[in-house]
Write a protein that holds these residues in place. Sequence first.
Motif, short mmCIF file in Angstrom:
data_model
loop_
_atom_site.label_atom_id
_atom_site.label_comp_id
_atom_site.label_asym_id
_atom_site.label_seq_id
_atom_site.Cartn_x
_atom_site.Cartn_y
_atom_site.Cartn_z
N PRO A 118 0.81 -1.25 -0.08
CA PRO A 118 -0.08 0.06 0.23
C PRO A 118 0.90 1.22 -0.10
N GLU A 119 1.96 1.40 0.77
CA GLU A 119 2.95 2.45 0.65
C GLU A 119 3.48 2.72 -0.73
N ILE A 120 3.86 1.65 -1.42
CA ILE A 120 4.52 1.82 -2.89
C ILE A 120 3.42 2.31 -3.66
N LYS A 121 2.07 1.49 -3.48
CA LYS A 121 0.99 2.15 -4.36
C LYS A 121 0.84 3.62 -4.32
N ARG A 122 0.78 4.03 -2.96
CA ARG A 122 0.45 5.50 -2.59
C ARG A 122 1.59 6.24 -3.18
N ALA A 123 2.50 6.10 -3.17
CA ALA A 123 3.92 6.85 -3.62
C ALA A 123 3.69 6.94 -5.24
N ARG A 124 3.45 5.69 -5.91
CA ARG A 124 3.38 5.45 -7.35
C ARG A 124 1.94 6.37 -7.97
N ARG A 125 1.12 6.41 -7.08
CA ARG A 125 -0.05 7.13 -7.33
C ARG A 125 0.49 8.79 -7.56
N TRP A 126 1.23 9.17 -6.52
CA TRP A 126 1.60 10.73 -6.69
C TRP A 126 2.42 10.84 -7.77
N VAL A 127 3.43 9.78 -8.11
CA VAL A 127 4.22 9.92 -9.21
C VAL A 127 3.41 9.90 -10.72
N MET A 128 2.31 9.14 -10.55
CA MET A 128 1.71 9.05 -11.87
C MET A 128 0.83 10.52 -12.07
N ILE A 129 0.33 11.17 -10.87
CA ILE A 129 -0.36 12.34 -11.00
C ILE A 129 0.55 13.28 -11.53
N GLU A 130 1.81 13.34 -11.18
CA GLU A 130 2.75 14.40 -11.74
C GLU A 130 3.13 13.85 -13.27
N SER A 131 3.13 12.75 -13.67
CA SER A 131 3.50 12.47 -14.97
C SER A 131 2.37 12.71 -15.78
N HIS A 132 1.00 12.80 -15.29
CA HIS A 132 -0.21 13.12 -16.19
C HIS A 132 -0.33 14.39 -16.23
N LEU A 133 -0.15 15.23 -15.15
CA LEU A 133 -0.19 16.63 -15.33
C LEU A 133 0.93 17.39 -16.30
N PHE A 134 2.29 16.46 -16.01
CA PHE A 134 3.50 16.94 -16.84
C PHE A 134 3.06 17.09 -18.20
N ILE A 135 1.92 16.38 -18.66
CA ILE A 135 1.62 16.25 -20.37
C ILE A 135 0.98 17.64 -20.86
N PHE A 136 0.51 18.49 -19.95
CA PHE A 136 0.00 19.72 -20.19
C PHE A 136 0.87 20.73 -20.32
#
Length: 150
Positions: A118-136
């Motif tokens: 769960p800790e890994i998933k939580r950190a990955r979720r934030w990294v993925m949010i960053e990645s998806h926002l970066f697209i803009f």
Amino acid sequence: MLLDAFLAWFHYLAIFVLVVVLTAEAVLLRPDLTPAALKRLVIYDRLYMFSAIAVLATGVLRLTLGIKGAAFYMGNPWFHAKITLFVVIGLCSAPPTLAFLRWAKQARQQPGFVPTEPEIKRARRWVMIESHLFIFLPLFAVLMARGIGA
């Protein structure tokens, strides 16, 4: 003209490093995270911070020393949207960075430590949010560079 070209080149290089490091973090943040991968994750996160600082520094240099000049950018709403989004992405990077630092500390105290799934998933979720926002960011940059909305 040559200075402007070099500033743009360094800015793009910093952006590419940032994207590569962010991708590497996302790849490592899997349920099968090993102690060795955790060490790399901490290194990648430091590289992410340095590349983000380089993106910001080269962007400021382009703003102040570039051909278009600060006046061109300051009146453009896409410039402000781009800077705001960059700050939001930076804020989104805080939770995983804090987690990585906490994990590194635990790994120093307990050899072989790996975080829970769960800790890994939580950190990955934030990294993925960053990645998806970066697209803009490139979209805002293109709109800004063409003076759209000014």
